[in-house]
Design an enzyme around this catalytic site. Sequence first.
Site, short mmCIF file in Angstrom:
data_model
loop_
_atom_site.label_atom_id
_atom_site.label_comp_id
_atom_site.label_asym_id
_atom_site.label_seq_id
_atom_site.Cartn_x
_atom_site.Cartn_y
_atom_site.Cartn_z
N LYS A 93 0.84 -1.19 0.00
CA LYS A 93 0.00 0.00 0.00
C LYS A 93 0.88 1.25 0.00
O LYS A 93 2.04 1.20 0.38
CB LYS A 93 -0.86 0.04 1.27
CG LYS A 93 -2.04 -0.91 1.27
CD LYS A 93 -2.89 -0.69 2.52
CE LYS A 93 -4.04 -1.67 2.61
NZ LYS A 93 -5.04 -1.53 1.55
N ARG A 119 -10.36 -11.36 1.87
CA ARG A 119 -11.23 -12.41 1.34
C ARG A 119 -10.62 -13.80 1.50
O ARG A 119 -11.33 -14.79 1.63
CB ARG A 119 -11.58 -12.10 -0.12
CG ARG A 119 -10.40 -12.06 -1.06
CD ARG A 119 -10.68 -11.29 -2.35
NE ARG A 119 -10.68 -9.85 -2.13
CZ ARG A 119 -10.98 -8.94 -3.07
NH1 ARG A 119 -11.27 -9.34 -4.32
NH2 ARG A 119 -10.96 -7.66 -2.79
N1 BES Z 1 -8.10 -3.65 4.27
C1 BES Z 1 -8.31 -3.27 2.92
C2 BES Z 1 -9.65 -2.54 2.70
C3 BES Z 1 -9.84 -1.23 3.42
C4 BES Z 1 -9.61 -0.04 2.74
C5 BES Z 1 -10.28 -1.18 4.71
C6 BES Z 1 -9.79 1.16 3.39
C7 BES Z 1 -10.47 0.04 5.36
C8 BES Z 1 -10.24 1.20 4.70
C9 BES Z 1 -8.29 -4.48 2.01
O1 BES Z 1 -7.49 -5.54 2.42
C10 BES Z 1 -7.74 -4.02 0.69
O2 BES Z 1 -6.63 -3.63 0.65
N2 BES Z 1 -8.57 -4.10 -0.35
C11 BES Z 1 -8.18 -3.68 -1.65
C12 BES Z 1 -8.62 -4.74 -2.62
C13 BES Z 1 -8.05 -4.57 -4.00
C14 BES Z 1 -6.57 -4.84 -3.98
C15 BES Z 1 -8.75 -5.54 -4.94
C16 BES Z 1 -8.87 -2.35 -1.94
O3 BES Z 1 -10.02 -2.18 -1.53
O4 BES Z 1 -8.24 -1.49 -2.54
ZN ZN Z 2 -5.43 -5.38 1.84
#
Ligand code: BES
Ligand code: ZN
Length: 484
Positions: A263, A337
């Site tokens: 990230k 997931r």
């Molecule tokens: N933990 C994150 C989702 C999230 C984002 C929670 C903001 C709280 C606040 C999750 O694991 C994630 O990173 N999801 C990605 C998925 C993508 C890579 C398909 C996302 O939502 O960008």
């Molecule tokens: Zn994530």
Amino acid sequence: MNIHIVSTKRMPSVDVEIVGVFEDQKTPKGTDAAASAIIATRQLQEKFGKLYDLRLIPSTDRRVKKAFAVIGLGKAKTFNIAKARNVVASAVRGIAPIKPSTVSVSLKDVGGESMLEAVIDGVVFGVYEHHYKTEKKEQRITDVTIVTDARDAESRTNHARIIADAVSFVRKLVDEPANTMTPTRLADRAKELERFSGITTRIIGEKEAKAMGMGAFAAVSQGSDEEGKVIVVEYKGSAKKDKPVIGLVGKGITFDTGGLSLKSDKAMETMKCDMAGAATVLGIIAALAQKKAPVRVIGIAMAAENSPSGKAIRPGDVVMALSGKTVEILNTDAEGRLVVADGVTYADRLGATHIIDLATLTGACMVALGSEIVGLFSGDAPLAEKLMQASKKTGERVWQLPMDEDFDEEIKGTIADYKNVGEKYGGATTAAKFIQLVSATKKPWVHLDIAGPSFEEKGKPWMGKGGTGVMVRTLVQLTEEMSA
Ligand code: BES
Ligand code: ZN
Ligand code: ZN
């Protein structure tokens, strides 16, 4: 903090009294102290009464030692229990600078007796704080007296307090930073719940989980030096044999760096919140046990840290989930997931008749619904409907998003059964689809995406930045209704 209940005939002596006034309410005449405070407020600010308006009026009344806190309730027509909760919490926060130790809330102006639970919830929500600041603590509120003539006020207060405390428990777990809230620590906090009668716990370590076949969970955890834990917390109330067994599965990523699909610094800043689903599962079970609810619940918190390292999963790696389905992990940041799918399969195997998972799963859900509404996804209309109904009673906002079959195509893999990311659009649904198809559960199942509402990023009148404890109230309500 102690909560007392008294009737309107026995107004208590306090430091601060909280009084509410609707935007469209006439300025009261009358001579009682609360009316005078409202009159004084309207003299200072003619249109006073918008939701979260707050004025502190120095008291001239002997009964109220410091001040009246006059709070705006917005329009009477649109007032509801969620607003009551938030308005009381914001008042409790707003009076902190004058350091009261005793406070009263006069219910008759906060919507009558149906609002009793919301007022208690709001008080406990408002006094909550959790930090590591070394500066000396402000004086705290020690006693709150709620003035009401509501029937069964004592027992309703006790139940409301249990739920409010469970919400605070969840907030605390979420607010704890990732260097103290590791999967091991979360498991320790879960074990402590055994002090409540009816709760048993079992902690499955990372190696054991992998040996049991939880390949998707183990894949996420393998990059971290912190050992992953599958935390099973069961509560067995005096439920009859033919009653449902509710499986609650929570995403417990104690920190989400994204893994090798790292990230950005900004996106990572709040990622200690990524275990909010797991924390919520623990909070719900703690509340049900304290209420001695005649229900059976199996809670599963999938706790792991998502870190990049020489041992971390790579984009393109293939793993086998507990269900036996194979998965290509194309993006290591779509880790939630993976852990939740194994959790749902496990809940199914342990005998849950209905399964609900809670996960801070996707940014896409926040794009769709904003940061304060929970996304609901389901393959089972009756369970979804029951949950929506329960959420209407608790005032927690939930909105259902699609699960049509055409989305299935998006997560079909190239060299494995499934891949862990879909196309650009509809990302909240493809994530939900992944859990459904990879867990392969055939039980009635609902997925709740709490990425937005479980964590307040900016701060609101009723709370600072941090965990919110959302969905504890609704799922306690639902579980009790389903087992009735
Ligand atoms: N933990 C994150 C989702 C999230 C984002 C929670 C903001 C709280 C606040 C999750 O694991 C994630 O990173 N999801 C990605 C998925 C993508 C890579 C398909 C996302 O939502 O960008
Ligand atoms: Zn994530
Ligand atoms: Zn995550």
